[in-house]
Design a protein around this motif. Structure first.
Motif, PDB file in Angstrom:
ATOM      1  N   ARG A  46       0.842  -1.195   0.000  1.00 54.73           N
ATOM      2  CA  ARG A  46       0.000   0.000   0.000  1.00 54.73           C
ATOM      3  C   ARG A  46       0.875   1.243   0.000  1.00 54.73           C
ATOM      4  NH1 ARG A  46      -0.379   2.598   4.928  1.00 54.73           N
ATOM      5  NH2 ARG A  46      -2.460   3.400   4.490  1.00 54.73           N
ATOM      6  N   VAL A  52      -7.144   2.542   3.823  1.00 57.29           N
ATOM      7  CA  VAL A  52      -7.196   1.313   4.619  1.00 57.29           C
ATOM      8  C   VAL A  52      -5.805   0.994   5.150  1.00 57.29           C
ATOM      9  CG1 VAL A  52      -7.673  -1.170   4.551  1.00 57.29           C
ATOM     10  CG2 VAL A  52      -9.148   0.421   3.306  1.00 57.29           C
ATOM     11  N   ALA A  56      -5.285  -5.140   7.054  1.00 58.79           N
ATOM     12  CA  ALA A  56      -6.741  -5.106   7.212  1.00 58.79           C
ATOM     13  C   ALA A  56      -7.378  -5.615   5.924  1.00 58.79           C
ATOM     14  CB  ALA A  56      -7.221  -3.692   7.532  1.00 58.79           C
ATOM     15  N   PRO A  57      -7.856  -6.857   5.895  1.00 59.73           N
ATOM     16  CA  PRO A  57      -8.447  -7.398   4.670  1.00 59.73           C
ATOM     17  C   PRO A  57      -9.699  -6.628   4.278  1.00 59.73           C
ATOM     18  CG  PRO A  57      -8.029  -9.140   6.290  1.00 59.73           C
ATOM     19  CD  PRO A  57      -7.883  -7.835   6.999  1.00 59.73           C
ATOM     20  N   GLU A  58      -9.816  -6.316   2.986  1.00 65.70           N
ATOM     21  CA  GLU A  58     -10.977  -5.586   2.498  1.00 65.70           C
ATOM     22  C   GLU A  58     -11.471  -6.210   1.194  1.00 65.70           C
ATOM     23  OE1 GLU A  58     -12.789  -3.111   3.583  1.00 65.70           O
ATOM     24  OE2 GLU A  58     -11.641  -2.556   5.377  1.00 65.70           O
ATOM     25  N   SER A  59     -12.790  -6.318   1.070  1.00 66.43           N
ATOM     26  CA  SER A  59     -13.394  -6.762  -0.181  1.00 66.43           C
ATOM     27  C   SER A  59     -13.297  -5.630  -1.199  1.00 66.43           C
ATOM     28  CB  SER A  59     -14.855  -7.148   0.046  1.00 66.43           C
ATOM     29  OG  SER A  59     -15.493  -7.471  -1.163  1.00 66.43           O
ATOM     30  N   VAL A  60     -12.935  -5.975  -2.439  1.00 66.95           N
ATOM     31  CA  VAL A  60     -12.732  -4.967  -3.484  1.00 66.95           C
ATOM     32  C   VAL A  60     -13.545  -5.362  -4.714  1.00 66.95           C
ATOM     33  CG1 VAL A  60     -11.061  -3.861  -5.003  1.00 66.95           C
ATOM     34  CG2 VAL A  60     -10.424  -4.415  -2.658  1.00 66.95           C
ATOM     35  N   GLN A  65     -12.158   1.923  -6.369  1.00 69.18           N
ATOM     36  CA  GLN A  65     -12.237   1.599  -4.947  1.00 69.18           C
ATOM     37  C   GLN A  65     -10.868   1.149  -4.424  1.00 69.18           C
ATOM     38  OE1 GLN A  65     -14.258  -2.050  -3.962  1.00 69.18           O
ATOM     39  NE2 GLN A  65     -15.156  -1.180  -2.101  1.00 69.18           N
ATOM     40  N   MET A  69      -8.620   2.883  -1.488  1.00 70.31           N
ATOM     41  CA  MET A  69      -8.312   2.105  -0.280  1.00 70.31           C
ATOM     42  C   MET A  69      -6.817   1.968  -0.024  1.00 70.31           C
ATOM     43  SD  MET A  69     -10.966  -1.079  -0.378  1.00 70.31           S
ATOM     44  CE  MET A  69     -12.649  -0.956   0.239  1.00 70.31           C
ATOM     45  N   THR A  93     -10.631 -10.227  -2.282  1.00 77.72           N
ATOM     46  CA  THR A  93     -10.222  -9.575  -1.044  1.00 77.72           C
ATOM     47  C   THR A  93      -8.764  -9.158  -1.202  1.00 77.72           C
ATOM     48  OG1 THR A  93     -11.721 -10.919   0.297  1.00 77.72           O
ATOM     49  CG2 THR A  93      -9.902  -9.853   1.448  1.00 77.72           C
ATOM     50  N   ILE A  95      -5.392  -7.691   1.031  1.00 76.48           N
ATOM     51  CA  ILE A  95      -4.753  -7.333   2.293  1.00 76.48           C
ATOM     52  C   ILE A  95      -3.383  -6.742   1.958  1.00 76.48           C
ATOM     53  CG2 ILE A  95      -3.768  -9.655   2.658  1.00 76.48           C
ATOM     54  CD1 ILE A  95      -4.184  -9.153   5.683  1.00 76.48           C
TER      55      ILE A  95
END
Length: 476
Positions: A46, A52, A56-60, A65, A69, A93, A95
């Motif tokens: 990142r 984000v 921190a796992p995030e759905s994409v 988006q 993030m 997802t 991370i």
């Protein structure tokens, strides 16, 4: 309350009040096989501008988006973009990890020569992305360099920043946004369509110390992803991924997962890396001479694998949309492809319509622990099929026998359910020859552990149709 063939879970045997009592039993309701939706995970770097935090796992679901993030132009952002371009219906997802504390950003440069003697364009190509500026007649080299740096800044999704050199106004310094070895794979080239204007490109180099992906793997250990796209195609990083996959897919954890890597370099370096990993759960796509970095190839390849829910169906000829079309001189010939396939490397090729497509998806596993050639896990479909058979049998046993006693009748009942699962798998052409192998299906009590039932399940996986050979007899 019980009788020889009926038992109850909720109605007690101590009832004395007259009445008609019924409970619901759903353990026999499901007779089909489980779904096989493929959940994909990307691990990527990142930028501090990302909303984000790391780990921190995030759905994409979209490119924009992902940029918001994880920071526009970050490795995580561009991996997500490559995956979504290759498979828009992806369950994804992401991370992220931060740059390593000891990380050094890769850097390169472009030195412009002028002045322009006509009007035209100048294009800097960065990892396949075009940065094009208008060049006017009589523009000096310093003016052109300043405009080029400004245009790079305008294209915020690029994985680099650019700035005019402090001592040479005709030089544009290019720096990777993320620190680490991965930045060295960002290829630079220059195309001038303006008379009098040329340039000298210094390739990206000097990037050091990719971040450790282990904290991200630890964070998602229990999440149950089926496919993981690797950000770094190095022996150290892929070994960490291989170890994680062996742990999470073990007989005790039972969450089958495969890892996916990419490689744009030479065949020799690809086969060397595959041999260093030698993992039956890791597949590496080789796209010789691509301007797409290894992590972008990995993301696209992983997304295409996720598009196929039938674990036994070969991935041959599936297209990896979004990757660049390599120069014809770099397209590997048949001998090179055969060499790759005999050394744990999945070759990509240019198919009809200029589509980048999979030749044959294999794993990096080539030899066993004794160093002997072992084709047991050659095709990626084999391990995916075994994972699905395990899932199907587990689901059936869990549904049918959630609170059963282990009586002399139990092994036969369990064997019958497993056999039914195998027949249904055979109907879907995921396994075959069930009748021929059913004598080898054994379910019996353990001799040491009270309350334990053991099973031996012969599984003849369905192979892919990869080769057809024929003889054409001449008749005059």
């Amino acid at each position: 309350m019980a009788s020889p063939n009926i038992s109850f879970n909720q109605i007690p045997s101590s009832i004395r009040k007259p009445g008609k009592y019924f409970e619901f039993n759903t353990t026999g309701a499901i007779n089909t096989l489980p779904g096989n939706l493929q959940l994909m995970l990307i691990i990527g770097q990142r930028l501090p501008s990302g909303a984000v935090p790391a780990l921190a796992p995030e759905s994409v679901t979209s490119d924009s988006q992902a940029g918001q993030m994880f920071g526009q132009g970050s490795i995580a952002h561009l991996m997500a973009r490559a995956a979504i371009n290759a498979n828009p219906n992806l369950q994804l997802t992401v991370i992220t990890v931060d740059d390593a504390a000891a990380g050094v950003a890769a850097a390169g440069s472009v030195v412009v020569a002028g002045p322009a003697t006509g009007t035209g364009n100048l294009t800097l190509i960065i990892a396949g992305e075009l940065v094009t500026i208008l060049v006017n007649n009589n523009d000096s080299a310093s003016v052109i360099a300043a405009n080029l740096a400004a245009q790079v800044a305008q294209q915020s999704d690029l994985p680099v920043t650019a700035a005019v050199d402090n001592t040479n106004p005709a030089k544009v310094n290019v720096t990777a946004k993320n620190k680490g070895l991965a930045g060295n794979g960002l290829l630079l080239s220059l195309i001038s369509q303006t008379a009098g204007v040329s340039g000298t490109v210094t390739p990206m180099a000097g990037g050091l110390s990719d971040p450790d992906i282990q904290p991200a793997l630890t964070q998602v250990f229990g999440a149950g992803h089926n496919i993981i796209a690797a950000p770094f195609s190095t022996q150290a990083s892929l070994t960490e991924l291989r170890t994680y996959m062996d742990q999470v897919s073990s007989p005790l954890e039972q969450r089958g997962v495969i890892g996916v890597a990419g490689w744009p370099g030479s065949l020799a370096t690809a086969t060397t890396l595959a041999g260093q990993i030698n993992g039956g759960r890791l597949t590496m796509a080789w796209y010789n001479g691509s301007v797409s970095p290894a992590w972008m190839i990995a993301a696209a390849y992983a997304a295409v694998i996720a598009s196929e829910e039938d674990p036994a169906r070969p991935l041959n000829t599936l297209a990896l949309n979004g990757l660049d079309i390599i120069n014809s001189a770099q397209i590997p010939g048949r001998v090179d492809q055969e060499t790759a396939l005999h050394n744990g490397v999945t070759p990509l090729e240019i198919g009809p319509g200029q589509a980048v497509q999979i030749v044959r998806a294999i794993t990096t596993y080539t030899v066993n622990a004794q160093g002997i050639q072992d084709p047991a896990l050659l095709d990626l479909t084999t391990i995916r099929t075994l994972d699905y058979v395990r899932l199907a049998v587990r689901q059936r046993i869990a549904l049918r026998f959630p609170r059963d006693k282990l009586t002399p009748k139990t092994p036969d009942k369990v064997r019958s359910e497993i056999l039914d699962v195998l027949y249904k798998l055979e109907e879907l052409e995921i396994v075959m020859n069930v009748d021929a192998n059913k004598a080898g299906l054994i379910v019996e009590k353990d001799l040491q552990s009270v309350g334990q039932l053991n099973a031996k399940i012969p599984t003849n996986v369905v192979p892919g149709l990869h080769v057809f050979a024929g003889v054409i007899d001449l008749i005059l």
